[in-house]
Enzyme design. Structure first.
Site, PDB file in Angstrom:
ATOM      1  N   CYS A   1      26.659  20.465 -17.042  1.00  0.00           N
ATOM      2  CA  CYS A   1      27.824  21.169 -16.500  1.00  0.00           C
ATOM      3  C   CYS A   1      27.426  22.200 -15.447  1.00  0.00           C
ATOM      4  O   CYS A   1      26.627  23.094 -15.731  1.00  0.00           O
ATOM      5  CB  CYS A   1      28.577  21.855 -17.638  1.00  0.00           C
ATOM      6  SG  CYS A   1      29.923  22.927 -17.086  1.00  0.00           S
TER       7      CYS A   1
ATOM      8  N   TYR B   1      35.702  17.971  -7.775  1.00  0.00           N
ATOM      9  CA  TYR B   1      36.555  17.457  -8.848  1.00  0.00           C
ATOM     10  C   TYR B   1      37.935  17.083  -8.310  1.00  0.00           C
ATOM     11  O   TYR B   1      38.545  16.104  -8.766  1.00  0.00           O
ATOM     12  CB  TYR B   1      36.687  18.497  -9.958  1.00  0.00           C
ATOM     13  CG  TYR B   1      35.440  18.642 -10.797  1.00  0.00           C
ATOM     14  CD1 TYR B   1      35.300  17.972 -12.006  1.00  0.00           C
ATOM     15  CD2 TYR B   1      34.384  19.450 -10.384  1.00  0.00           C
ATOM     16  CE1 TYR B   1      34.163  18.098 -12.779  1.00  0.00           C
ATOM     17  CE2 TYR B   1      33.232  19.582 -11.135  1.00  0.00           C
ATOM     18  CZ  TYR B   1      33.125  18.909 -12.335  1.00  0.00           C
ATOM     19  OH  TYR B   1      31.982  19.031 -13.093  1.00  0.00           O
TER      20      TYR B   1
END
Length: 361
Positions: free
Chosen positions: A65, A196
């Site tokens: 992440c 994203y």
């Protein structure tokens, strides 16, 4: 993956009908130096401030992440490893989010947690939102304290000063804070979250708009870093950490998986040199696990990659080549500041590339 009896269903991240909008509501409690040890202080805004105490908290992260990677880098640069322990979840998970399946018995050794979700539910039994990293967990109670990633890294710098290692950098210098805040806000919106917005777009129009926004900011960064060694001032700051975590994932993942394929970073001279310099600094490249990064994106995001096939490439060995950024002046750290020492035992990257072994041992 889906044959696992413990599988509760695939995560659903992508928009179904247009622009991807991230849920940015976090647990905004903070750990601050003005709270007496052994107490907590309720705030007027409904949050809680917790005391700075060595050994009380555990940073829960995942190598995959980028949001968590920022916190891991900051903790290492400041030398907080002996003060705030580190728990690392594995790269793949179901809809319930992060699992400590890299540890013996698939449990975090310090807390006994199997899923990070347990720490959230221990404190908020009806917690309605996503289970995210980074998160700070109180080790003894096994309860989440905060998952507000901006304040976690900022407070590591400003509130935990009594525990910083000798020679630790100031990643948020007072003279540059306004500029750092402005630039990191743009990086977060257009780059960190921008990839994203491209990858999880639910329509062609939403993707096109996200793509244009992302590359407009990347071109701005390329221009800025053509004449500046770092984003703000003469040394590494939070702004550089924010940008690094997306740049280092771009060619390996985002270029293909999230369709940000106008250019690779390796094709942009200033950004490529800048990324190589940061990667070669202790704290950056020695906390990066490309295998876990690729496994997370290509396996977990089944809605984007239905086959869950993880690519073998690309060859990233160029990250270890000379960067030439010294010609722009400045230096990574100010006078009297030193790089962090060796990675603490047990916190080494599990899947180092050959060039990482050569760089960092």
């Amino acid at each position: 993956m889906t044959a696992n009896k413990d599988w509760a269903g695939d995560p659903q991240n992508a928009s179904t009908d247009g622009e991807f909008i991230r849920d940015a509501t976090y647990i905004e409690d903070r750990i601050t130096a003005d709270v007496p040890s052994g107490t907590t202080v309720d705030q007027d805004d409904g949050t809680v401030h917790w005391p700075v105490e060595a050994g009380r908290y555990r940073l829960m992260a995942a190598r995959a992440c980028p949001w968590a990677h920022r916190a891991v880098i900051t903790r290492r640069l400041l030398g907080l490893e002996d003060v705030i322990s580190l728990g690392l979840a594995g790269p793949t998970h179901d809809v319930r989010s992060w699992v400590f399946d890299l540890d013996p018995d698939q449990k975090d050794p310090a807390t006994g947690l199997h899923r990070l979700q347990e720490a959230y539910l221990n404190r908020f039994p009806d917690y309605p939102r996503g289970i995210t990293v980074p998160a700070v967990v109180e080790t003894e109670s096994r309860k989440v304290v905060s998952n507000d990633y901006p304040s976690i890294v900022r407070d590591f710098q400003t509130e935990w000063t009594q525990f910083h290692r000798e020679g630790a950098p100031d990643l948020y210098p007072l003279a540059h804070r306004e500029e750092i805040d402005t630039i990191t806000r743009r990086i977060y919106t257009e780059v960190n979250n921008g990839v994203y917005r491209c990858g999880f777009a639910g329509s062609q129009q939403a993707y096109n708009e996200a793509y244009e926004r992302f590359w407009a900011t990347m071109d701005w960064l390329e221009e800025r870093l053509t004449t500046r060694r770092y984003l703000v001032g003469e040394h590494v700051t939070f702004a550089d950490i924010f940008l690094f975590v997306t740049l280092v994932r771009h060619d390996a993942v985002y270029y293909s998986h999230f369709k940000t394929s106008r250019n690779k970073i390796s094709e942009m001279p200033a950004l490529w040199g800048y990324l190589r310099e940061l990667f070669q600094l202790p704290g950056f490249g020695d906390t990066t696990d490309f295998r876990e990064i690729k496994e997370h994106y290509f396996i977990v995001h089944k809605e984007v990659n239905p086959t869950q096939i993880v690519p073998q490439g690309p060859d990233l060995a160029g990250l270890a080549t000379p960067h030439g950024r010294e010609a722009l002046g400045g230096q990574p750290f100010a006078e009297g500041v030193t790089p962090p020492g060796p990675v603490p035992a047990g916190e080494e990257v599990k899947n180092p590339e050959n060039f990482q072994v050569e760089l960092f041992g």
